[in-house]
Design an enzyme around this catalytic site. Structure first.
Site, PDB file in Angstrom:
ATOM      1  N   SER A  74       0.857  -1.171   0.000  1.00 27.78           N
ATOM      2  CA  SER A  74       0.000   0.000   0.000  1.00 27.78           C
ATOM      3  C   SER A  74       0.896   1.224   0.000  1.00 27.78           C
ATOM      4  O   SER A  74       1.814   1.354   0.788  1.00 27.78           O
ATOM      5  CB  SER A  74      -0.879   0.093   1.241  1.00 27.78           C
ATOM      6  OG  SER A  74      -1.937  -0.832   1.149  1.00 27.78           O
ATOM      7  N   THR A  75       0.454   2.130  -0.832  1.00 27.82           N
ATOM      8  CA  THR A  75       1.304   3.263  -1.121  1.00 27.82           C
ATOM      9  C   THR A  75       0.421   4.469  -1.343  1.00 27.82           C
ATOM     10  O   THR A  75      -0.771   4.331  -1.616  1.00 27.82           O
ATOM     11  CB  THR A  75       2.104   2.996  -2.408  1.00 27.82           C
ATOM     12  OG1 THR A  75       1.924   1.642  -2.797  1.00 27.82           O
ATOM     13  CG2 THR A  75       3.567   3.235  -2.217  1.00 27.82           C
ATOM     14  N   THR A  76       0.979   5.637  -1.239  1.00 25.55           N
ATOM     15  CA  THR A  76       0.244   6.833  -1.587  1.00 25.55           C
ATOM     16  C   THR A  76       1.146   7.735  -2.406  1.00 25.55           C
ATOM     17  O   THR A  76       2.372   7.591  -2.385  1.00 25.55           O
ATOM     18  CB  THR A  76      -0.283   7.560  -0.337  1.00 25.55           C
ATOM     19  OG1 THR A  76      -1.252   8.538  -0.726  1.00 25.55           O
ATOM     20  CG2 THR A  76       0.843   8.228   0.450  1.00 25.55           C
TER      21      THR A  76
END
Length: 507
Positions: A328-330
């Site tokens: 999960s990344t932003t």
């Protein structure tokens, strides 16, 4: 005070507003992205934090930089014999229609670099005082905030990880068990860091890292790892496309190399591709793009973070020819009115479940993500840089910044970025159309797709080409979140609804 015109796209309203606030106070794109990133440590805590890693692309058309603040493999000076077993175990995360297995625990923690990276980027390229830059994050940490609808969904997805310890759960839930994002201890630490700078990170935070995740606690971190870690400034990878030049993250990142390979296959004289002549998202267009995704998937197995050699390119080319028919990344993107670009992708993975309680810092699980440990877990030598799919990207059109973008999404990053770039560069779609368009992803003989927005006949054509297809009915977080800004006579942006995208314009 003179306001700087600019536009920012991010994954949360508070994150975007923090960046916009810096522009209103006369800061540039790097001031904006640093303030936004620090605020995201609270507002987007399920996706990023100071215990994680990131990659920044920043600069002007004349001089662009990549600051690689990704993770390093720990274990310097660590002997082979261990008195405590490695604290490392599996957790399955359900994205709703697609599952992914991650490994967590103290033995999953790599040396984190994002906080040092932001500090060095701001020192070199920003212009506002550090106290001003940290102010929005400090306020968010102390006041707390109700998670956005998208963040609430992500919290539920990773609940099995963030409830592993009480200290971690306290960052995401109030005393009654309701989701709430607050972090007063991190706010205190950021204020102190603004005063004291990098030595504080190495002394107090570094010591806490080793105490929490050192060999006596089932981890791999050593004092030598903390002392040696340093973000790396790199030259961006450049790929021409007609009047445009695409700049992105170079090796040891694999993501940037694979995206540029996809562009090369799509634009090379031998490709025979003319995507702009095909009905957008129609059967032929979709199957051509799926073939490109398959090609870069096959090449990935041969790159392992190294520069693409002729053998990998030839494997990709042959795969592309065979496939063609006849999460999960932003990410944050900023473009200011002075022509400065900033694109930052950050992650803690899904977090390892262990928090440095005195600092309010949930630590990463990057040693436990299969996609960036291609040779197997705990096989990479201590002190070496980990590869990443992160690929913050900018496009120069006739020498001027015209597009800035990037995405989270684990191993789907390469697919989301390549498709968005092709929609804009090859088919001339608007930024908003390109970001919201249904996406695909390929691994081996399996294809994932989003049905929403596909023309009639496209899904059937793809099923005719692929043995195993997983179709999701709506736009899904599994396919990342491309937050993009651009200039086409005016500053504009597009936030990806898959991950709560928000755009703020100033001036």
């Amino acid at each position: 005070m003179v306001t700087t015109a600019g536009v920012i796209a991010a994954g949360d309203e508070r994150t975007a507003e923090a960046g916009a606030q810096m522009l209103r106070e006369g800061g540039n794109a790097v001031d904006a992205i640093c303030a936004a990133a620090l605020t995201a440590f609270v507002a987007e805590a399920p996706l990023c934090g100071p215990g994680g890693a990131g990659v920044l692309l920043a600069g002007t058309a004349e001089r662009m930089h990549v600051l690689d603040a990704f993770a390093e493999v720990p274990g310097r000076g660590l002997g082979r014999e261990r008195s405590v077993p490695l604290h490392f175990h599996e957790v399955t995360v359900d994205f709703g229609g697609a599952e992914q297995v991650f490994h967590v625990g103290r033995g999953a923690v790599a040396v984190p670099g994002i906080l040092l990276g932001l500090w060095q980027a701001h020192e070199r390229l920003g212009r506002l005082p550090r106290e001003v830059m940290v102010a929005p994050a400090v306020a968010a940490g102390r006041e707390g905030c109700q998670p956005s609808e998208k963040m609430l969904g992500i919290i539920e997805i990773i609940r099995p990880i963030i409830t592993l310890t009480p200290a971690t759960a306290a960052l995401f839930f109030d005393e009654h068990g309701a989701a709430r994002l607050a972090n007063p201890r991190l706010a205190d630490f950021l204020e102190a860091l603004a005063r004291e700078g990098e030595p504080l990170w190495r002394a107090s935070l570094g010591k806490a890292l080793v105490e929490a995740c050192g060999p006596q606690r089932g981890g791999l971190l050593t004092a030598a790892d903390v002392a040696a870690y340093a973000p790396v400034w790199r030259e961006p990878l450049r790929s021409p496309w007609g009047d445009d030049v695409v700049l992105t993250n170079p090796p040891p990142s694999s993501g940037g190399s694979l995206v540029t390979l996809g562009l090369r296959l799509a634009s090379g004289p031998a490709s025979g591709l003319a995507l702009h002549e095909l009905p957008w998202l129609g059967p032929r267009y979709a199957t051509e793009v799926a073939a490109l995704l398959s090609a870069i998937d096959r090449a990935k197995a041969h790159t392992r973070g190294d520069p693409l050699d002729d053998a990998a390119i030839e494997i990709a080319r042959r795969t592309h020819e065979r496939r063609r028919p006849l999460g999960s990344t932003t990410h944050l993107s900023v473009l200011d009115g002075e022509g400065m670009v900033a694109a930052l992708t950050m992650t803690t993975g899904e977090g390892c479940g262990v928090t440095l309680e005195e600092f309010g810092i949930h630590l990463n699980n990057l040693l436990g993500e299969e996609d960036i440990n291609p040779r197997g877990f705990h096989t990479q030598p201590a002190g070496t840089w980990m590869t990443t799919m992160m690929a913050p990207t900018a496009v120069l059109h006739r020498g001027r910044p015209s597009l800035v973008l990037g995405t989270g999404g684990s191993n789907r990053i390469r697919s989301a970025l390549l498709q968005t770039l092709l929609h804009v560069l090859a088919h001339g779609r608007s930024l908003e159309e390109a970001v919201i368009a249904p996406r695909m992803h390929v691994e081996g003989d399996r294809l994932w797709l989003e049905r929403q927005g596909l023309p009639e006949g496209t899904e059937d054509a793809l099923r005719g080409q692929w043995a195993e297809v997983t179709a999701l009915d709506r736009l899904n977080i599994f396919f990342g979140g491309v937050h993009a800004v651009g200039f086409d006579g005016a500053l504009h942006g597009a936030g990806d609804p898959r991950r709560g995208g928000v755009v703020r314009r100033v001036g």
